[in-house]
Design a protein around this motif. Structure first.
Motif, short mmCIF file in Angstrom:
data_model
loop_
_atom_site.label_atom_id
_atom_site.label_comp_id
_atom_site.label_asym_id
_atom_site.label_seq_id
_atom_site.Cartn_x
_atom_site.Cartn_y
_atom_site.Cartn_z
N PRO A 292 7.25 6.11 8.40
CA PRO A 292 7.80 6.98 9.44
C PRO A 292 9.04 7.74 8.99
N ASN A 293 9.77 7.21 8.03
CA ASN A 293 11.06 7.82 7.70
C ASN A 293 10.98 8.87 6.60
N LEU A 294 9.78 9.11 6.06
CA LEU A 294 9.65 10.14 5.04
C LEU A 294 8.78 11.26 5.60
N PRO A 295 9.20 12.52 5.47
CA PRO A 295 8.40 13.61 6.00
C PRO A 295 7.23 13.99 5.09
N HIS A 296 7.19 13.38 3.92
CA HIS A 296 6.11 13.66 2.97
C HIS A 296 5.53 12.31 2.57
N PRO A 297 4.32 12.31 2.01
CA PRO A 297 3.75 11.01 1.65
C PRO A 297 4.58 10.30 0.59
N ALA A 298 4.69 8.99 0.75
CA ALA A 298 5.41 8.20 -0.25
C ALA A 298 4.63 8.19 -1.56
N VAL A 299 3.31 8.18 -1.45
CA VAL A 299 2.45 8.24 -2.63
C VAL A 299 1.29 9.15 -2.27
N GLN A 300 0.89 9.99 -3.19
CA GLN A 300 -0.32 10.78 -2.98
C GLN A 300 -1.13 10.68 -4.25
N LEU A 301 -2.39 10.29 -4.12
CA LEU A 301 -3.20 10.21 -5.33
C LEU A 301 -4.57 10.79 -5.07
N LEU A 302 -5.11 11.37 -6.10
CA LEU A 302 -6.47 11.91 -6.01
C LEU A 302 -7.41 10.77 -6.38
N ALA A 303 -8.10 10.24 -5.38
CA ALA A 303 -8.87 9.03 -5.60
C ALA A 303 -10.33 9.32 -5.85
N HIS A 304 -10.87 10.30 -5.17
CA HIS A 304 -12.32 10.51 -5.24
C HIS A 304 -12.62 11.98 -5.46
N MET A 305 -13.85 12.22 -5.91
CA MET A 305 -14.27 13.59 -6.18
C MET A 305 -14.79 14.26 -4.91
N GLY A 306 -14.93 13.53 -3.86
CA GLY A 306 -15.33 14.11 -2.59
C GLY A 306 -14.45 13.55 -1.50
N PRO A 307 -14.82 13.73 -0.26
CA PRO A 307 -14.02 13.16 0.82
C PRO A 307 -13.94 11.64 0.73
N VAL A 308 -12.80 11.12 1.14
CA VAL A 308 -12.62 9.67 1.17
C VAL A 308 -13.24 9.17 2.46
N SER A 309 -14.06 8.13 2.38
CA SER A 309 -14.70 7.67 3.61
C SER A 309 -14.08 6.39 4.14
N SER A 310 -13.44 5.61 3.29
CA SER A 310 -12.84 4.39 3.81
C SER A 310 -11.78 3.87 2.85
N VAL A 311 -10.74 3.28 3.41
CA VAL A 311 -9.64 2.70 2.63
C VAL A 311 -9.33 1.35 3.23
N SER A 312 -9.01 0.38 2.39
CA SER A 312 -8.61 -0.92 2.91
C SER A 312 -7.63 -1.56 1.94
N VAL A 313 -6.71 -2.35 2.46
CA VAL A 313 -5.69 -2.99 1.63
C VAL A 313 -5.90 -4.49 1.69
N ASP A 314 -5.78 -5.12 0.55
CA ASP A 314 -6.03 -6.56 0.44
C ASP A 314 -4.88 -7.35 1.05
N PRO A 315 -5.08 -8.10 2.12
CA PRO A 315 -3.98 -8.89 2.67
C PRO A 315 -3.71 -10.18 1.91
N SER A 316 -4.65 -10.59 1.06
CA SER A 316 -4.49 -11.90 0.43
C SER A 316 -3.46 -11.87 -0.69
N ALA A 317 -3.30 -10.73 -1.34
CA ALA A 317 -2.41 -10.69 -2.50
C ALA A 317 -1.11 -9.96 -2.16
N GLY A 318 -0.68 -10.03 -0.90
CA GLY A 318 0.56 -9.38 -0.51
C GLY A 318 0.47 -7.88 -0.55
#
Lengths: 612, 452
Positions: A292-318
């Motif tokens: 919320p405190n940054l007006p721009h993304p903290a990180v931006q990465l080009l992950a896929h060659m097309g639209p991204v359909s889903s993202v998830s973060v692993d809760p087990s490894a912090g």
């Protein structure tokens, strides 16, 4: 008077006793070992609590801090680290006692046997009576479904695309509410607990209570597609077709901030549970991380060659690993500390449609693609792997009704809930759920009183949104050294801002006029020189000392004298004049060398050129 | 052969066995199960600091009765409830702190002001005045019974008395006028006169040491404080200071520690073994400090001054002085005397507006019964505040005090003047030859001379 002094010496504080040299062992043995007679006499008849007892006589990994000269500080640090080591040992001791339940698992005997060959029927047959209830098929005709669990895994909310919304107790099967909203519902999320849930509807976000009464219409969130609730900050985040990420504080009701992503409509959002950073997946294949405190993304990465359909973060490894899937049919696992490349990627079979990914509490990765749900297990998916093949499969389950729109692992259970076109089906994934819950954080068995108390406590412990950052542990660490720098470039930690000289103060506050420094002036004069920059810099020192010679010295001197940190009209005028002279000089040089400067051909665009 | 086990919680382990039983709590200490633990703890610390400030209501009661300014107060040594106060009008009033009633009023105990009061024992009170008499009163028991408004005994003196203190065990007392005189309660004339050979001064305050009860300290108008021993009837040491001290107090736990309230707005602690410098300077008052007293625990002390504030200082065993707690009210005028209650929980201040005010020693302490749960919560909050005290926000909240505008502006002015003097001194030193003028430690500046 002497008797007074004698009396004072008798009860001299321990800290002030006479210095003994620690070097010789003789002195150490001479020192009386029993200094505190009172404590000695008492200690026979008392028992120190176990937590205060030294866990072992020697704590092996306690640093000695011998490099620190200050005795007091060294002692304090040693004490602290010993205390920490002892606490850690105690936690390890108690963990065995507290962790009463075991995680589920599948064990195969021979090499030839594969866990993925086991179907749900087999799992259900071998599961206990309660656990077997987790395997369910709900046939609903509201279109593809999105689902969401409460944090304790007890309650489930589902939202069908065509407006069928329901919330129920997953364990007992008691329905809290069922609504036919008659308009598109794109996502649903519980707020702090089962009593409220928010639905992303066609135009706005609506908040309903457990009985299905509409409480709020959040008109600031327009055409929302995805919702996330940050439980420790009490923030409801939404992203919509307009590409705005909006944070609403649900405890105060304020719209906290809205970020324009500038990447178009966004249909993929997830949160990192460990640092409350929002991950967005975009149409151009970018994944952006927002606070919320940054007006721009903290990180931006080009992950896929097309639209991204889903993202998830692993809760087990912090929150260290992120999985993403794109419409190009690939699944990638990323290390959130180093974005240089995916640590593992593979293509899903039967791609061409949406691929959903989701991590469980114990780090199991579920991937729904085509008509299949595949589950992968941690050690292999966290390891760096260069090939483009999928990791060893743990379980797989076919679901005929495409598309599969939502995957959710139930917290504290071995259940994976899949929302798809024909309703909801939940399957058993042995080992995916965390077996031991903590009643202070999330308790599936809590009663109403405990839930209410927890709500009040959570409100009191609400973390301010400013504290969201990529590293959640920065709170309570030492601050960075100050930016204040003295004129000789050394950090001015001791000198307060008010006592710095004026020039330094201007520089610290970023108000120094840098446009007019020595380089700029000298470049005017040394225009036809071919000397390198270093030489110029070397000469400059001497040149400054020399008396002005040659043409135009008065002007230069005037300028030097007038050099200030503030831009005023007089300086600006002088600078304009200097620029003009510079231009003339350049022209003169060119004329001398015989180069005819090409006159620009008049163009239609000249009218837009700014007049000098 | 495949073995499959699926996680299944046993409800009987997590639900109460009978209705009304507490729900079993389960814990998992894995840090991953507790995200934002630090940030949440900081929030709790912040809340603790805020609650501390919200509940900081230190004023307990104002005990009325005097029509003139209060000059002196005394507490009964073995009682928590009885205090006596004497005023400029010559009245002596005995207050009961629990009932907040006047137990006894002695109008016109002295002609002119009552300059000193002290309890001789639990039922007798000594008072001295500027009318050159010391009077011994019977104050009866705590209910005020069996007492009369006539003195038991009158001790005539030759000069106006300024202070009085009773010996801890013997039936002796000391008075301060232009000399220090030791009196026996049974004799009407002083048994000895103590004076430093070369001094011609007015003694303004004196106190017996609490551990070594024959040692006596006094301070006087020629900027000195003197130590006497009544067994040798001699003045042992004398220290001349830069400013006059107005009041003094011996530490109840460290026998050699002496606290002085000075007219230069500061308080000083002296170790009487090393009189060349004070062990610590306590700076916060913005006007002359007129009174000071140690808490019976020896961990803190209270002071009152002409800036109309009462301050409570933590004693850190000579390891730095922190900002004191400050108490004030609109109607409180210059504070002339302060007392710590016997249980160290309350502070009394007598001021020129004729009221004795009772304050809590810890501003946000809750009075009354505290349950074990509440006690636990309070202790947890205190620990949190201590742990996060270096956090700027927590520190700012727990530091903030509302201070009267006059005090604040005077403080600012004082700070400006001191800063200017410091800068001037720094510049002077910078422009003198190296090694010619060494900076003098602030502590050493205060003591001018030490005489034995």
């Amino acid at each position: 008077m002497d008797s007074l002094f004698a009396k004072a010496d008798a009860i001299k504080p321990l800290a002030k006793r006479q210095k003994t040299s620690h070097k010789s062992s003789q002195n150490a043995s001479k020192r009386p070992s029993t200094e505190n007679h009172t404590a000695q006499s008492v200690s026979k008849h008392t028992s120190v609590p176990r937590s205060l007892l030294p866990a072992s006589s020697e704590l092996p990994d306690v640093p000695k801090f011998s490099h620190i000269a200050n005795k007091k500080l060294r002692g304090e640090l040693q004490r602290q680290s010993a205390h920490n080591a002892r606490a850690k040992a105690l936690v390890q001791d108690t963990a065995e006692m507290l962790m009463v339940e075991d995680a589920g698992k599948i064990q195969v005997e021979g090499e030839s046997e594969r866990t993925w060959r086991i179907g749900q029927n087999e799992v259900v047959q071998s599961a206990g009576q309660e656990a077997a209830k987790g395997r369910r098929e709900l046939k609903l005709d509201g279109g593809p479904y999105r689902t969401r669990y409460t944090r304790n895994g007890r309650h489930l909310a589902v939202a069908g695309r065509s407006g069928h919304v329901a919330a129920f107790d997953w364990q007992t099967g008691i329905l809290h509410t069922e609504l036919q909203l008659q308009e598109t519902c794109r996502d649903i999320t519980f707020l702090q607990d089962l009593t409220y849930f928010a639905v992303a509807q066609k135009k706005y976000v609506y908040i309903y209570d457990r009985d299905g009464v509409e409480l709020h219409c959040l008109k600031a969130h327009i055409e929302p597609t995805r919702l996330e609730f940050l439980p420790y900050h009490w923030l409801l985040a939404s992203v919509g077709n307009a590409g705005y990420l909006k944070y609403q504080d649900t405890s105060t009701g304020q719209l906290l901030v809205e970020h324009r992503t500038k990447l178009g409509a966004c249909t993929t959002m997830t949160q990192n549970l460990h640092n409350a950073v929002i991950h967005l997946g975009h149409q151009n294949g970018c994944i952006t991380l927002w606070t919320p405190n940054l007006p721009h993304p903290a990180v931006q990465l080009l992950a896929h060659m097309g639209p991204v359909s889903s993202v998830s973060v692993d809760p087990s490894a912090g929150g260290r690993y992120m999985a993403s899937s794109g419409k190009d049919g690939t699944v990638k696992v990323w290390d959130c500390r180093n974005w240089k490349g995916a640590i593992r990627e593979w293509s899903t079979r039967g791609s061409g449609s949406e691929v959903e990914v989701e991590w469980s509490q114990r780090g199991f990765l579920g991937v729904a693609s085509g008509g299949n749900v595949n589950i992968y297990t941690p050690p292999s998916i966290h390891r760096t792997f260069n090939g483009h093949v999928q990791p060893p499969l743990y379980l797989t389950h076919p679901i005929p009704s495409r598309p599969l729109t939502s995957l959710r692992f139930a917290p504290f259970q071995d259940v994976l809930t899949i929302g798809h076109n024909a309703g909801i089906s939940s399957i058993l994934v042995p080992g995916s759920g965390e077996p031991n819950f903590d009643s202070t954080e999330a308790d599936p068995f809590e009663n109403r009183k405990a839930r209410r108390e927890k709500e009040v406590k959570a409100l009191l412990d609400k973390i301010q949104p400013d504290l969201i950052s990529l590293d959640p542990e920065f709170v309570g660490t030492l601050s960075r050294p100050s930016k204040l720098v003295t004129s000789d470039g050394k950090p001015a930690t001791d000198t307060p801002y008010a006592r710095l000289p004026r020039f330094d103060r201007l520089r610290v506050s970023g108000k120094v006029d840098k446009t007019e420094d020595a380089d700029a002036i000298d470049e005017v004069m040394d225009d036809d020189d071919d000397g390198s920059k270093e030489e110029k810099a070397k000469l400059r020192e001497e040149k400054q000392k020399k008396k002005m010679r040659g043409k135009n010295k008065s002007m230069k001197r005037y300028l030097r004298k007038q050099r200030k940190n503030v831009i005023d009209p007089a300086t600006a005028a002088v600078r304009a004049k200097l620029d003009k002279m510079k231009d003339e000089k350049r022209k003169a040089i060119l004329a001398r060398k015989g180069i005819v400067e090409e006159k620009k051909r008049p163009s239609a665009l000249d009218r837009f050129q700014r007049k000098k | 052969m495949v073995r499959i086990s699926v996680l299944q919680h046993a409800p009987e382990q997590h639900l109460p066995t009978r209705p009304g039983d507490p729900t079993p709590q389960s814990r998992n200490l894995n840090p991953l199960m507790h995200p934002f633990a630090r940030a949440r703890e900081r929030t709790r610390a912040l809340n603790a600091a805020k609650m501390d400030r919200i509940f900081a209501k230190p004023f307990v009661a104002a005990l009325e009765g005097h029509v003139d300014a209060i000059e002196t107060m005394s507490k009964q040594p073995d009682s928590m409830v009885n205090i006596a106060s004497g005023s400029w009008g010559g009245d002596v009033i005995l207050h009961n702190l629990t009932t907040r009633q006047i137990t006894k009023r002695i109008p016109q105990a002295h002609k002119g002001k009552v300059s000193g009061l002290c309890h001789a024992s639990e039922d007798r009170l000594l008072s001295c005045g500027v009318d050159r008499t010391v009077k011994l009163w019977s104050v009866g028991n705590s209910n005020g019974e069996g007492s009369s408004t006539q003195p038991l005994n009158i001790f005539p003196g030759k000069a106006a008395f300024n202070a009085i203190d009773h010996h801890r065990s013997d039936r002796l007392f000391a008075t301060a006028s232009n000399t220090v005189q030791i009196w026996d309660e049974t004799k009407t004339s002083p048994i000895s006169n103590l004076t430093f050979p070369t001094s011609i001064e007015t003694i303004t305050a004196l106190k017996f040491n609490l551990a070594e009860s024959s040692v006596l300290a006094s301070c006087g108008s020629d900027r000195t404080f003197t130590l006497y021993d009544i067994r040798t009837s001699k003045a042992e040491r004398r220290v001349i200071m830069k400013f006059q001290a107005t009041s003094l107090s011996w530490s109840p736990t460290l026998p050699t520690l002496l606290l002085l309230a000075s007219e230069d707005h500061n308080l000083y602690t002296f170790d009487v073994r090393h009189l060349d410098r004070p062990t610590q300077i306590y700076k916060a008052h913005v006007d002359a400090v007129t009174s000071c007293e140690w808490s019976p625990t020896g961990m803190e002390f209270v002071s009152g001054g002409w800036d109309k504030t009462v301050r409570i200082w933590q004693f850190k065993d000579g390891k730095g002085a922190q900002k004191p707690e400050v108490y004030h009210t609109k109607r409180m005028q210059r504070v002339t005397s302060t007392l710590f209650s016997g249980d160290a929980r309350f502070v009394m201040s007598g001021s020129e507006d004729g009221n004795v005010r009772v304050w809590k020693a810890k501003a946000s302490e809750k009075l009354g019964v505290i349950t074990a749960r509440e006690r636990g919560a309070i202790e947890y909050r205190n620990k949190l505040k201590e742990r996060w005290s270096v956090d700027s926000e927590v520190a700012r909240i727990s530091r903030s005090r509302h201070i009267p505008k006059s005090v604040r502006s005077t403080d600012k002015l004082n700070h400006t003047m001191l800063e200017a003097a410091r800068v001037k001194e720094e510049r002077r030193r910078k422009h003198t030859r190296v090694g010619e003028s060494k900076p003098k430690a602030e502590k050493k500046k205060f003591v001018v001379a030490e005489q034995a």
